[in-house]
Design a protein around this motif. Structure first.
Motif, short mmCIF file in Angstrom:
data_model
loop_
_atom_site.label_atom_id
_atom_site.label_comp_id
_atom_site.label_asym_id
_atom_site.label_seq_id
_atom_site.Cartn_x
_atom_site.Cartn_y
_atom_site.Cartn_z
N ASN A 288 0.83 -1.21 0.00
CA ASN A 288 0.00 0.00 0.00
C ASN A 288 0.87 1.26 0.00
O ASN A 288 0.52 2.26 -0.65
N TYR A 291 2.16 1.93 -3.48
CA TYR A 291 1.15 2.56 -4.35
C TYR A 291 1.00 4.04 -4.00
O TYR A 291 0.94 4.89 -4.89
N LEU A 305 -7.03 8.86 -1.53
CA LEU A 305 -7.38 7.45 -1.32
C LEU A 305 -6.11 6.61 -1.11
O LEU A 305 -6.04 5.77 -0.20
N ALA A 308 -4.51 7.49 2.28
CA ALA A 308 -5.26 6.93 3.40
C ALA A 308 -4.99 5.43 3.51
O ALA A 308 -4.77 4.90 4.61
N SER A 309 -4.97 4.73 2.38
CA SER A 309 -4.70 3.29 2.40
C SER A 309 -3.31 3.02 2.97
O SER A 309 -3.12 2.12 3.80
N ILE A 312 -3.34 3.78 6.81
CA ILE A 312 -4.10 2.82 7.64
C ILE A 312 -3.36 1.49 7.73
O ILE A 312 -3.21 0.90 8.80
N SER A 313 -2.87 1.04 6.59
CA SER A 313 -2.19 -0.24 6.54
C SER A 313 -0.90 -0.21 7.37
O SER A 313 -0.61 -1.12 8.16
N SER A 358 -8.87 6.04 12.81
CA SER A 358 -10.32 6.22 12.58
C SER A 358 -10.57 7.40 11.65
O SER A 358 -11.42 7.35 10.77
N LYS A 361 -9.72 6.41 8.20
CA LYS A 361 -10.70 5.46 7.64
C LYS A 361 -11.92 6.23 7.15
O LYS A 361 -12.47 5.94 6.09
N ASN A 362 -12.30 7.21 7.92
CA ASN A 362 -13.42 8.04 7.51
C ASN A 362 -13.10 8.80 6.22
O ASN A 362 -13.91 8.86 5.29
N LEU A 364 -10.99 7.89 3.99
CA LEU A 364 -10.92 6.91 2.89
C LEU A 364 -12.30 6.62 2.34
O LEU A 364 -12.53 6.63 1.13
N VAL A 365 -13.24 6.36 3.26
CA VAL A 365 -14.59 5.98 2.79
C VAL A 365 -15.26 7.17 2.09
O VAL A 365 -15.97 6.98 1.10
N SER A 366 -14.98 8.38 2.56
CA SER A 366 -15.54 9.54 1.86
C SER A 366 -15.04 9.57 0.41
O SER A 366 -15.80 9.90 -0.51
N LEU A 368 -14.08 6.90 -1.31
CA LEU A 368 -14.74 5.79 -2.01
C LEU A 368 -16.14 6.19 -2.45
O LEU A 368 -16.58 5.86 -3.54
#
Ligand SMILES: Cc1cc2nc3c(=O)[nH]c(=O)nc-3n(C[C@H](O)[C@H](O)[C@H](O)COP(=O)(O)OP(=O)(O)OC[C@H]3O[C@@H](n4cnc5c(N)ncnc54)[C@H](O)[C@@H]3O)c2cc1C
Lengths: 374, 412
Positions: A288, A291, A305, A308-309, A312-313, A358, A361-362, A364-366, A368
């Protein structure tokens, strides 16, 4: 498909590693832990002299003019030895913020000095134990004057310049701006603070009508800050990957040395599987992070994105490796004299330095949600 | 650092694209990956065989195999390019992975040229399907502890015993089998390996019903099954060495999982209302979604790193085990969590009522087996810790003991 660093970048990495192996052993890190020093000056000067601080700063501003990928390989090595230096504050945060948002004058003023290491820079966002957001920033910037309190500020005691997140009176996300402030002036007072990782100095800074100037556009500080954080998240992910690998190796070496019940503890599955899990998390984090590095270097549209990946990883990998490294060591791992503490402390410091998992992650999902409108 | 194809790779990719668009139908992406075929296994097998023949004719069924066996003599990268492109098409999958991924590579290494002449192409073209007869009731992870016996009788061998969990045995034409020829020596030393016709008299196949309801695998009984010595692969007593060829290929054949992933979970979270509002706004849902996204990406880019190493001529090792270690629990947990989002209705496993044709429910049940098949989670962690990290092997109390003196389940 060429998803790897170039030979030149790997050479740079080797160079950083050799220097740090020589000058920045755990004993050297320990000298900072056990003194009042904010960082290890000899290691820091060495990194500056080797040109690592200026690696990604353009030549016209006194840098070497390489790119993000070069910074990434250096970052991994800094993380591996838990280097007690202000590299991330000065380079990933201050210099990158200036590169992205600074006017020509600001760049000319500060970047050459940051590139050479003549001065240290930092970024000050937090105001105590709550995550900074446009809603809760109390530090104000108006009429060229900065007022308020920042805590904790990484390398805040030794830095000469700070990028500060300040309220400029707008509404919503437009409430905040980034400003540049010279920390050596009269309106600035600072004192060191205690943290979970004394190998990286942090300070409280008070601004009392300090002179400052806008970085970028007023009211766009939050967006700019997020962009700077995204780049820094990738670079910090490389530090975390380096740290994870070091913690894994430390645990592995110990598990081969230590005997219990007539066997090496590394022959027990509870230990073997723990180390296998560290390895799996490390590999995912590394992939990750690669990338993230590629997108950062190409200034790709999905930086948020990818960053964030990577973050988090790598945060998860380092958390697990550092805490389980102590566990594998048993009692000795809990002592001041043993080395696992360096990664335990650093892993948590890095996990929080750009905001918690956290929060990312938030974020990241935004992203996505935006990219995948079904 | 980039994902760009080299000019040769780009050329190959465009040839593949052209061929696929002429020969297959594009996957309907609005229907997600969850599209579950409602056809019977027999019907699906017929379709799969037709597709396999077409693919083999074009050379894409075994890209890395040498041309004399009907392969393309291509590279691993080409093989990956083909899979990437094929993933965009709605083509039959399953049925041939074990045969072409494990059995035939074992044949190619150990069988005679005449035998390979006879068997490789029909397998490649989907005319003959192969299965792997390794596991037994008393020997799974510890497959070298198997008990099925073979005894020499003139030019033949007589096989007696039982295999279990044999995927596809009920539709397979041939199988590879490892048996015990000498119980008086330590377990790895007394094994002998054969291939055989699944229609040989004395073979009885009984399907086993899985918790997922299907019957993909079987018990296979051997009652005085006569196999000519010419079907022996490797020397007498050297069956373990031959098995290793199969098991090495198993690691390559299995890799990452498929099924519903973060995209489907995102879709579900958007479409489902929780007490406090849409599931996608729930912070717990968001955290999990992010975790699984990051794991998926991590696996994807790990594969890209492996490919990069391959393209530089390096050989990937046991690293590929991480794909299965990560994706098994992920499939299971993601399925389970998606069911949680559905509340009490999550217990429904109903193609019409349950979201996405009950794909999450199906995956939750199926993943329990995925974590066991082809090396359990625990065995894979042993492999990583021993082969990648260099930690000591587990202590083997059975190492130098004759097989017939070992403790085993039901015999202490
Ligand atoms: C869907 C499916 C399809 C299959 N298809 C085939 C097939 O086509 N052909 C074939 O030959 N086999 C097949 N198998 C069998 C499969 O290979 C075995 O089930 C597997 O190797 C585990 O063996 P076992 O079931 O005997 O479990 P066991 O080996 O008895 O394991 C039971 C538990 O003990 C643990 N355990 C065992 N040994 C150790 C150890 N050394 N250290 C730590 N933990 C250990 C395992 O991890 C597991 O949790 C299939 C299985 C499944 C589920």
């Amino acid at each position: 498909m060429n998803f790897d660093f170039s030979d030149d970048q790997k050479m740079l990495k080797d160079q950083a590693r050799k220097f740090l192996e020589d000058k920045c052993s755990y004993d050297d890190v320990r000298t900072v832990l056990e003194s009042d020093a904010s960082h290890h000056d000899e290691v820091w000067q060495g990194l500056c002299d080797l040109g690592f601080t200026g690696a990604a700063i353009p030549e016209q501003y006194g840098g070497v003019g390489l790119g993000a990928l070069e910074l990434c390989v250096v970052a991994e090595e800094l993380g591996r030895c838990a280097a007690p230096v202000p590299f991330s504050s000065s380079i990933y945060m201050a210099a990158e913020a200036l590169k992205i948002g600074g006017s020509e004058t600001l760049k000319q003023t500060w970047l050459p000095k940051l590139a050479s290491g003549e001065i240290i820079g930092t970024l000050a966002a937090a105001e105590g134990p709550a995550a900074p957001s446009p809603r809760n920033i109390k530090t104000t910037f108006a009429n060229g004057k900065l007022n308020g309190r920042k805590l904790p500020v990484p390398d805040g005691e030794t830095a000469s310049v700070a990028i500060v997140l300040a309220n400029t009176g707008g509404t919503g996300e437009q409430a905040v701006s980034l400003v540049v402030v010279d920390l050596t002036q009269d309106g600035v007072t600072r004192s060191s603070v205690e943290t979970i990782d004394p190998t990286r100095g942090h300070a409280e800074i008070n601004f009392d009508n300090a002179d400052a100037s806008l970085l970028g556009v007023s009211g766009e500080g939050w967006a700019l800050m997020k962009r700077v954080e995204a780049g820094a998240a990738v670079l910090v992910a490389f530090e975390q990957v380096g740290g994870t690998e070091a913690a894994l190796n430390m645990a592995k070496d110990y598990s081969l040395d230590r005997y219990a019940f007539g066997r090496q503890i590394g022959s027990y599955q509870a230990i073997k599987h723990k180390l296998a899990d560290m390895y799996v998390k490390l590999e995912l984090a590394r992939s990750n992070a690669y990338y993230g590095a590629m997108v950062l270097a190409q200034e790709g549209a999905d930086l948020e994105l990818a960053a964030a990946s990577a973050r988090i990883s790598a945060t998860e990998a380092y958390r697990f490796a550092a805490q389980e490294c102590i566990q594998v060591h048993g009692g000795i791992g809990f002592t001041w004299e043993a080395n696992p503490q360096f990664h335990y402390r650093r892993s948590k410091l890095l996990a929080l330095s750009l905001g918690s998992a956290s929060r990312w992650k938030n974020r990241l999902v935004s992203e996505l949600e935006k990219s995948n409108v079904a | 650092m980039d994902f760009n194809d080299t000019p040769e790779e780009a050329k190959f990719r465009s040839e593949v694209r052209e061929w696929l668009s002429a020969n297959a139908r594009q996957r309907d992406t609005s229907n997600a990956k969850a599209g579950v075929s409602t056809k019977s296994e027999a019907e699906r097998l017929v379709r799969a065989k037709e597709w396999q023949a077409k693919k083999a004719e074009a050379g894409y069924a075994a890209i890395t195999w040498p041309t004399e066996y009907g392969g393309l003599g291509g590279t691993s990268i080409q093989s990956v390019i083909y899979s990437q492109e094929e993933a965009n098409y709605d083509v039959p999958r399953g049925f041939f992975e074990i045969g072409l991924g494990m059995c035939i590579p074992t044949m190619m290494k150990w069988a005679t040229p005449e035998q390979n002449e006879r068997f490789v192409k029909p397998a490649l073209f989907g005319e003959e399907v192969w299965c792997q007869l390794f596991s037994e009731p008393a020997a799974g992870s510890d497959v070298a502890g198997l008990r099925t016996k073979c005894e020499r009788d003139g030019d033949d061998w007589i096989i007696n015993g039982q295999k279990v969990w044999t995927s596809g045995a009920h539709f397979c034409d041939y199988g590879i089998i490892v048996t015990r020829s000498d119980p008086t020596v330590p377990k790895h030393k007394g094994l002998t390996f054969f291939f055989l016709d699944m229609k040989t008299p004395g073979i009885e196949i009984r399907p086993i019903k899985q918790i997922s309801g299907g019957s993909g695998f079987n018990e296979v009984f051997f009652n005085d099954v006569r196999v000519p010595d010419s079907q022996r692969l490797g020397d007498v007593g050297e069956g373990w060495k031959v098995s290793l060829t199969t098991l090495m290929n198993e690691r390559l054949a299995i890799g990452g999982g498929s099924g519903v992933d973060y995209e489907e979970l995102l879709k579900l979270a958007r479409e489902t209302e929780l007490e406090e509002g849409p599931a996608i706004k729930d912070s717990n849902v968001r955290e999990k979604l992010a975790d699984w996204y990051v794991q998926s990406q991590g696996l994807k880019y790990t594969k890209f790193r492996t490919l990069t190493a391959l393209s530089k001529g390096q050989v990937p090792g046991a690293e590929s085990s991480i794909g299965k270690i990560v994706s098994g629990p992920k499939m299971q947990d993601l399925g389970s969590f998606a069911m949680d989002i559905q509340g009490q209705g999550g217990i429904l496993q109903d193609g019409d009522e349950s979201p996405m044709g009950a794909a999450f429910q199906n995956q939750w049940l199926g993943a329990a087996g995925y974590r066991i098949a082809g090396g359990t989670d625990e065995i894979l962690r042993n492999i990583v810790s021993e082969q990648v990290l260099g930690l000591p092997q587990d202590i083997r109390v059975d190492k130098n003991v004759p097989f017939n003196e070992l403790a085993s389940s039901g015999k202490k």
